[in-house]
Design a protein around this motif. Structure first.
Motif, PDB file in Angstrom:
ATOM      1  N   TYR A 111       7.960  65.609  36.843  1.00 47.13           N
ATOM      2  CA  TYR A 111       8.981  66.781  37.168  1.00 47.13           C
ATOM      3  C   TYR A 111       9.609  66.483  38.542  1.00 47.13           C
ATOM      4  N   MET A 148      14.925  69.103  32.117  1.00 50.58           N
ATOM      5  CA  MET A 148      14.131  70.460  32.230  1.00 50.58           C
ATOM      6  C   MET A 148      14.812  71.478  32.512  1.00 50.58           C
ATOM      7  N   ARG A 157      17.088  72.553  29.634  1.00 51.52           N
ATOM      8  CA  ARG A 157      16.210  73.122  28.805  1.00 51.52           C
ATOM      9  C   ARG A 157      15.977  74.516  28.944  1.00 51.52           C
ATOM     10  N   SER A 177      17.987  67.760  21.809  1.00 56.81           N
ATOM     11  CA  SER A 177      16.606  67.315  22.694  1.00 56.81           C
ATOM     12  C   SER A 177      15.704  66.358  21.986  1.00 56.81           C
ATOM     13  N   TYR A 213       5.609  63.293  28.419  1.00 59.14           N
ATOM     14  CA  TYR A 213       7.095  63.843  28.838  1.00 59.14           C
ATOM     15  C   TYR A 213       7.190  65.370  27.753  1.00 59.14           C
ATOM     16  N   ASN A 238       7.303  69.180  28.686  1.00 61.53           N
ATOM     17  CA  ASN A 238       8.621  69.816  28.130  1.00 61.53           C
ATOM     18  C   ASN A 238       7.926  71.133  27.427  1.00 61.53           C
TER      19      ASN A 238
END
Length: 415
Positions: free
Chosen positions: A226, A236, A239, A344, A360, A364
Motif C-alpha cells: 500500500y 485502494m 475503492r 475492479s 493484492y 484489497n
C-alpha cells in the motif's frame, strides 16, 4: 508450432466458456440467497430476536475478512488454486441446506445461532471465491478476453435471475409465502453445486510456489504494498471512496420503504429492476471496460450519484401505488454496482503481476471489509439520529468524489 498454438487457443476458448458458465451460475445463486434481500426474510421465518438482526451484514463481512486472511498463505503455497473455489461453492450449498433445516426443524434459539453461524460462513466462502476465482481467471484466460468475459458473466447472471424470479412469481404458487422464500434457498443451493462442477473443469496453469508466510508477515507485506506501489495505493483510495456505491443498497431500500410502505407490487417491481440492470450491465460497460477500466469507474460514480439524486427527489413526489420512480433508482444503482465490480476485477487482472496478484486481492478485500463495517455503522447512526435522507446526501457526495478520483488512477496496460 502451429499445432501448439491451436491447442492453446482451443484451451483458452474452453476456459472462457467455463468461466462464463460459472460466473452466470454464481451470480444467480448469490441473488436468490442474497444476505441483503432474501436472508432478512428467512430470519423472520425463524422468529429470532430483532435486536440481533443488525448482526446480519457485519457477520457476512467479517467472515469474508477472516477467510481471506486464512487462505492467502495456502494460496501462495499451492500450484493449482481452482479447488479452493470449487470447495467454497460446495460449502455454500451445504450452508444453504442447513438454513432450510434451521427454519423447518429446529427450535428458535438453536435456529438463530445456526443462522448467524451460516451467514458468517457465507461471508467466508464468498471471500474465498472472490480471491481465488479472480486469480484463476487472470491465469487461465487471455488478458484481451477478461473485460468482455467479466461483463458477459454479469449479463448472464442477471438474465438467469430475471427469468427465474419471473418463473417463481408467475408459475409456482406455494400456499404459504415462507415456502417461496425457502424454495429460493433450495434452488440457490442446487445452482452452487452446478457452478462448482463447471469450475472444476477449468484447465488452470500451475502457479509458482511461494513459501508459506506467517499471518503477521502477510499483514506487513500488505502494508508495504500500500505504501510503496503507486498504482495499488491510488486504486485502494478509489475503492474506499466507492464504498459509497457498494454499501448503498440497504439505505436506499430503507428510504424506499419509508416512502412506499404498503404499495402494491413494490418488492416484485424492485426485484425485476435489479435483475434487468444486471442483465444489461454487460452491454452497458463492456466497450468501456475493453478501452479503459478507469472510465467505467468514473461512469459508475456519475450513474450512482444520479440514482441518489432521483431517490432524494422521490421523497417530494406524490405517493404512487406502484413505485416506478424508485424502480428506476434501484435499476441505476444496480447498474453502477455491476460496473464497479467488473471494472475492479478487470483492472487488477491487467495491472498486477501473477506472482503478487493473490496478495493484492486479499489486501484489497480485507481493508475494504474492515472499513465497510465502520462506514456502515456510521451511516446507520446518522440515519437513526437524523433522517435516512441525510445518509443519502452523504452517499451522493462521496460518490461524486470517487468518480473524479478514478480519473487519476494509474492506467492499466491495454490487453
Amino acid at each position: 508450432m502451429s499445432t501448439q498454438r491451436a491447442r492453446t487457443a482451443s484451451g483458452g476458448r474452453f476456459n472462457t466458456r467455463l468461466f462464463l458458465v460459472y460466473g452466470g451460475l454464481a451470480e444467480v445463486a448469490t441473488r436468490l440467497a442474497s444476505p441483503q434481500v432474501v436472508m432478512p426474510w428467512i430470519y423472520t421465518l425463524i422468529g429470532g430476536p430483532l435486536f440481533l438482526f443488525g448482526l446480519l451484514v457485519p457477520s457476512v463481512r467479517l467472515g469474508s475478512i477472516a477467510s481471506q486472511l486464512a487462505v492467502l498463505p495456502i494460496l501462495e503455497a499451492a500450484q493449482v488454486h481452482k479447488w479452493m473455489t470449487v470447495t467454497a461453492s460446495l460449502v455454500m450449498a451445504v450452508l444453504l441446506a442447513a438454513v432450510c433445516v434451521a427454519v423447518l426443524e429446529l427450535p428458535t434459539a438453536i435456529a438463530t445461532v445456526l443462522f448467524f453461524f451460516c451467514t458468517f460462513c457465507f461471508g467466508g466462502c464468498n471471500g474465498i471465491i472472490q480471491l481465488t476465482s479472480q486469480d484463476v481467471m487472470a491465469k487461465a484466460v487471455a488478458h484481451g478476453r477478461i473485460a468482455g468475459l467479466v461483463a458477459l458473466q454479469a449479463s448472464l447472471g442477471g438474465a438467469l435471475a430475471l427469468v427465474m424470479s419471473a418463473g417463481l412469481i408467475l408459475v409456482i404458487h406455494p400456499p404459504v409465502s415462507g415456502d417461496r422464500h425457502l424454495l429460493l434457498i433450495v434452488i440457490a443451493a442446487a445452482i452452487w453445486i452446478f457452478a462448482a462442477v463447471a469450475f472444476s473443469l477449468i484447465r488452470e496453469p500451475a502457479s509458482d510456489v511461494v513459501p508459506r508466510q506467517s499471518l503477521w508477515r502477510q499483514v506487513r507485506e500488505g502494508a508495504r504494498l500500500y505504501t510503496s506501489v503507486r498504482w495499488f495505493r491510488r486504486y485502494m483510495a478509489a475503492r474506499m471512496l466507492f464504498l459509497s456505491v457498494g454499501l448503498a443498497t440497504p439505505f436506499y431500500s430503507i428510504h424506499a420503504a419509508s416512502i412506499y410502505h404498503g404499495a402494491a407490487h413494490s418488492l416484485t417491481l424492485f426485484v425485476f429492476a435489479v435483475g434487468l440492470a444486471n442483465m444489461l450491465s454487460g452491454l452497458v460497460w463492456r466497450r468501456l471496460l475493453s478501452h479503459d477500466p478507469r472510465l467505467v469507474l468514473a461512469g459508475v460514480g456519475v450513474v450512482a450519484a444520479a440514482a441518489g439524486c432521483l431517490a432524494i427527489s422521490a421523497g417530494g413526489q406524490p405517493r404512487q401505488d406502484i413505485p416506478f420512480l424508485y424502480a428506476i433508482v434501484l435499476f441505476l444503482l444496480a447498474l453502477s454496482e455491476q460496473g464497479l465490480t467488473q471494472a475492479s476485477k478487470t483492472y487488477v487482472a491487467l495491472i498486477a503481476s501473477s506472482r503478487e496478484r493473490p496478495l493484492y486481492l486479499a489486501v484489497n478485500s480485507v481493508l475494504l471489509g474492515v472499513l465497510a463495517v465502520g462506514v456502515s455503522g456510521v451511516l446507520g447512526v446518522i440515519a437513526h439520529m437524523t433522517h435516512i435522507v441525510w445518509a443519502l446526501y452523504i452517499l451522493v457526495g462521496v460518490t461524486l468524489c470517487a468518480s473524479v478520483n478514478a480519473v487519476f488512477m494509474v492506467p492499466a496496460p491495454r490487453p
